[in-house]
Scaffold this active site. Structure first.
Site, PDB file in Angstrom:
ATOM      1  N   MET C   1       0.838  -1.197   0.000  1.00  0.00           N
ATOM      2  CA  MET C   1       0.000   0.000   0.000  1.00  0.00           C
ATOM      3  C   MET C   1       0.873   1.247   0.000  1.00  0.00           C
ATOM      4  O   MET C   1       2.081   1.155   0.126  1.00  0.00           O
ATOM      5  CB  MET C   1      -0.903   0.012   1.244  1.00  0.00           C
ATOM      6  CG  MET C   1      -1.852  -1.164   1.257  1.00  0.00           C
ATOM      7  SD  MET C   1      -2.771  -1.343  -0.303  1.00  0.00           S
ATOM      8  CE  MET C   1      -1.993  -2.811  -0.959  1.00  0.00           C
ATOM      9  N   CYS C   2       0.258   2.376  -0.083  1.00  0.00           N
ATOM     10  CA  CYS C   2       1.007   3.620  -0.210  1.00  0.00           C
ATOM     11  C   CYS C   2       0.457   4.647   0.783  1.00  0.00           C
ATOM     12  O   CYS C   2      -0.454   4.357   1.562  1.00  0.00           O
ATOM     13  CB  CYS C   2       0.873   4.165  -1.628  1.00  0.00           C
ATOM     14  SG  CYS C   2       1.111   2.914  -2.915  1.00  0.00           S
ATOM     15  N   ARG C   3       1.038   5.805   0.767  1.00  0.00           N
ATOM     16  CA  ARG C   3       0.547   6.958   1.538  1.00  0.00           C
ATOM     17  C   ARG C   3       0.509   8.132   0.593  1.00  0.00           C
ATOM     18  O   ARG C   3       1.397   8.276  -0.241  1.00  0.00           O
ATOM     19  CB  ARG C   3       1.499   7.301   2.707  1.00  0.00           C
ATOM     20  CG  ARG C   3       1.778   6.181   3.706  1.00  0.00           C
ATOM     21  CD  ARG C   3       0.653   5.965   4.699  1.00  0.00           C
ATOM     22  NE  ARG C   3      -0.353   5.053   4.152  1.00  0.00           N
ATOM     23  CZ  ARG C   3      -1.461   4.709   4.830  1.00  0.00           C
ATOM     24  NH1 ARG C   3      -1.706   5.207   6.034  1.00  0.00           N
ATOM     25  NH2 ARG C   3      -2.332   3.885   4.284  1.00  0.00           N
TER      26      ARG C   3
END
Lengths: 280, 280, 280, 280
Positions: C1-3
């Site tokens: 996942m990312c931010r």
């Protein structure tokens, strides 16, 4: 060897001089005409002073070890950043490592520095030259190029107070250390340096055959000669470009800076350049 | 801080220890357990001596400034290169530039060197330490890390003749120069060094609390304890791994190298390690 | 996942929100608290609309495959570029290649798009989804991420005319194609999209447990609660931040965007968010 | 356009043909003589089958987006890896992104594929060509080049059973799809493909003027003509090189592969090449 460009004048989109001209600097990264090497693909860098004062007078520096001609980030930046004073440099390594800390321009505080040329047999002179750098500045040397050592020597010798004097003392030292190691004609350079207010451009070689360097004529003159040029409409008459090689073949636009001389921009009316003499 | 691994023994596919183990070095690049930092994503390097003699005894070095965990080239290499003696290192920069010349292992001739730790206030000691390097070796320093300067100091102090002695003299100098600059406890290190024949691993810290370092038990012991381990079948009893932190939690496999000691591999029967004392 | 982080309001130096806050996005690239992964080191990107109109309304995009936390160019840019509307994204790859064309934000004309989440079993749905993209847009897909395909599907479905509708139709298609391939709950997303005028932020997951997403309270409110905050003095009340996770722990500053909803900024007074419903 | 080299014969250190020859492939990355572009600096790749069977018959692939001429990792690899069958490719992008997934050679299972040339107006034909790829292979396409799509079309058309037939069907499709889109003479190619046992090299262009391609004479012949050549001593008579342009100017060493033909190595005695005809 490398190719570089320095701009000083009305705030301009970098793209206007980095990409638009027929023989732009980015074009020179693939097809330099006057360089020892036609390809300058060992990294690049741009440094710019903000038009809106962002950065508190400290210039921004963007560097990459990949070639300039295929770099998308550089194109993005050039299309969105305006600056009244900026440097751009495409590198052809003469052997030192391909790393950001070896890419020009180099920055120290408000100062930007870039170089085309070389110190002959640098590996033999490197240690003595590094020793001559102010011990407080020694840890600032992050890369392994002659150009960066030249910069910190100039800072050591008072770049803050007297630019031509500091550069003259730096060159004097390089030639003295060269002589001590039996290296005749140790230095070959065209150098651009700025504090964000003014731009200095030097051309000098120990043996007297230095790399090419050109400065543009006054904007009004160019406008008069070439009404077709796109971005000249917007720029002030004091605007100048200094380049390793002309960005095009238009007559009356480009003037060669003579051997052993330097230019200061904005220029004093009537004074295009002054003689440069190393200080032993 | 960083994490590293050194292997010596029967020629092995790098993959077997770099990727396969539960808590492999590549896994440690993302999830180190014993390091100051859990992420070691500021570049990596591997160095290996060829099983077939390619390279005339000089080790190959492969380095990249990107993280190890997502590097496809490293995975390809690890899956196709066999070596009887190799180093691998994942970096967590303590501030110095992210560039290949700052990635470990460092190489000089037949020698490989890698380090986990730091010289406290290195920017203050850097110049004096660089000055102590043999002038002939000074130009070999390409990067800006304390680790590389430690290496060339060790080479200067006779690594070729006496490894423990050269490292002891290097540490002695760092501590003396530190004291001169008012830096108490200047050094923190776990170091691996090899000439392709033998592997030396050092653990030492000026203040006596050095980074973790472990060595594996004799292959026969491990085989006996853990018949399930995949690659142990093929390796000789003299095979050893030295690692910043264990590659797994198997009992009886990993032994901590004590404070202020060093190990030599292949080991002299009955001698797992010896005391390490700096030479002032 | 990312931010990710999206800013809309008074022109601001990127640095103010990318580096300054206690738990800034750059800090989250190393120490995310709410993500599936704590490390987001597989590349990053920023996209910004110029404060001075440079780029003719087209945003600039700067991307790199290396981690954000050690990237000097990003820091330089952040310290010298002001923008009234910008996106920033740090990536944790779920398997697709580490390349600039897989870094967010994605751009098409005046549009910027970034995403945190994933399409389950994307490799099985990828072809059908790509086929649904307008053939004229198909060659625009340069990378191999689900996020980029989602973007071009939204453009295909009329992003230009109706943002929430186009996103709803895109999600509807992904869920239908997922069902056809026996993938229940195929979509997981928080998405930010902008045309340079307004900013839309969506939060949705097929199974109803989507990634975290927060928006900041009105600047006047925050100023009132936290007079100590540095940059709030300068910004308009309409200024808002939308973030994957809060940039700090200040009470009253951050509000969670509920499941299956979206926000439009500048906000209509009294309307912080609206329900989001996929269109089958 | 690009430059490539394929080697098949006695296990050889990559360095012997990548760096040693006067006009080596690495030299061609800077100074190609016969290419449309003299500079091939938009990335490179090498693929090799292990001499010792490491990798279970699957070739290793090492790629980088930077130029080959200054890449230290490539030089290290070339100096330490021996292989009986390897590919090397230096890229000059015709517009597609600079990323590892666009670098050659491409790999699928035991197959390696590299290409010099282009599909005209690829952006117009891309979608139809991608649609013709076996849906099960579609997700394998990671990059955005015509070359990779050509590869997966060939795999789709039975590369495993019949290499010349699969390539002929791929070319037939490209020409049909081109005609459908009004693109006359859509294909321009020199292609190398291998399964680790044999090497196939194809030269073909729709308009009949394809890129240059050469194969070396039998090692015994070359040895006889040029006893001075370093590495020829060690290699078997069946050893062959196929290259975009000769590695030197030695008479009797290099033979041009004619238009619309292909070679198979190891060669059937007396059969240097066969005609290549697309299958509509």
């Amino acid at each position: 060897m490398c190719r570089w460009l320095a701009y000083s004048g009305s705030p301009l989109l970098l793209d206007a001089v980095l990409y638009r001209p027929e023989h732009s600097l980015i074009n020179q990264s693939l097809y330099a005409r006057m360089g020892v090497e036609s390809t300058n693909g060992d990294g690049f860098g741009v440094g710019w002073y903000s038009a809106d004062g962002s950065g508190d007078g400290t210039p921004a520096v963007f560097k990459d070890t990949a070639p300039a001609w295929n770099n998308r980030n550089l194109r993005e930046l050039a299309g969105h950043v305006r600056s009244p004073l900026f440097f751009a440099h495409v590198r052809a390594s003469t052997g030192s490592a391909i790393q950001q800390t070896n890419c020009h321009p180099f920055r120290h505080g408000r100062w930007l520095w870039m170089h085309n040329g070389a110190i002959a047999d640098f590996h033999r002179l490197q240690r003595d030259l590094c020793m001559a750098v102010d011990p407080a500045l020694f840890p600032c040397i992050e890369g392994s190029t002659d150009s960066e050592v030249m910069f910190y020597l100039a800072v050591t010798y008072g770049l803050d107070q007297d630019v031509p004097g500091a550069v003259a003392r730096m060159v004097g030292l390089v030639e003295r250390v060269g002589k001590e190691h039996g290296v005749s004609d140790p230095l070959q350079m065209t150098v651009a340096v700025s504090d964000g207010e003014r731009l200095w451009a030097f051309r000098y070689a120990s043996e007297g055959k230095s790399r090419s360097l050109f400065y543009s004529s006054a904007a009004e003159t160019v406008r008069h000669l070439h009404p077709e040029l796109p971005f000249l409409g917007e720029v002030s008459d004091a605007t100048r470009l200094v380049v390793s090689e002309p960005l095009g073949d238009l007559p009356g636009v480009w003037n060669e800076l003579p051997e052993a001389s330097y230019a200061v921009i904005p220029a004093t009316p009537g004074v295009d350049y002054l003689p440069f003499v190393p200080e032993p």
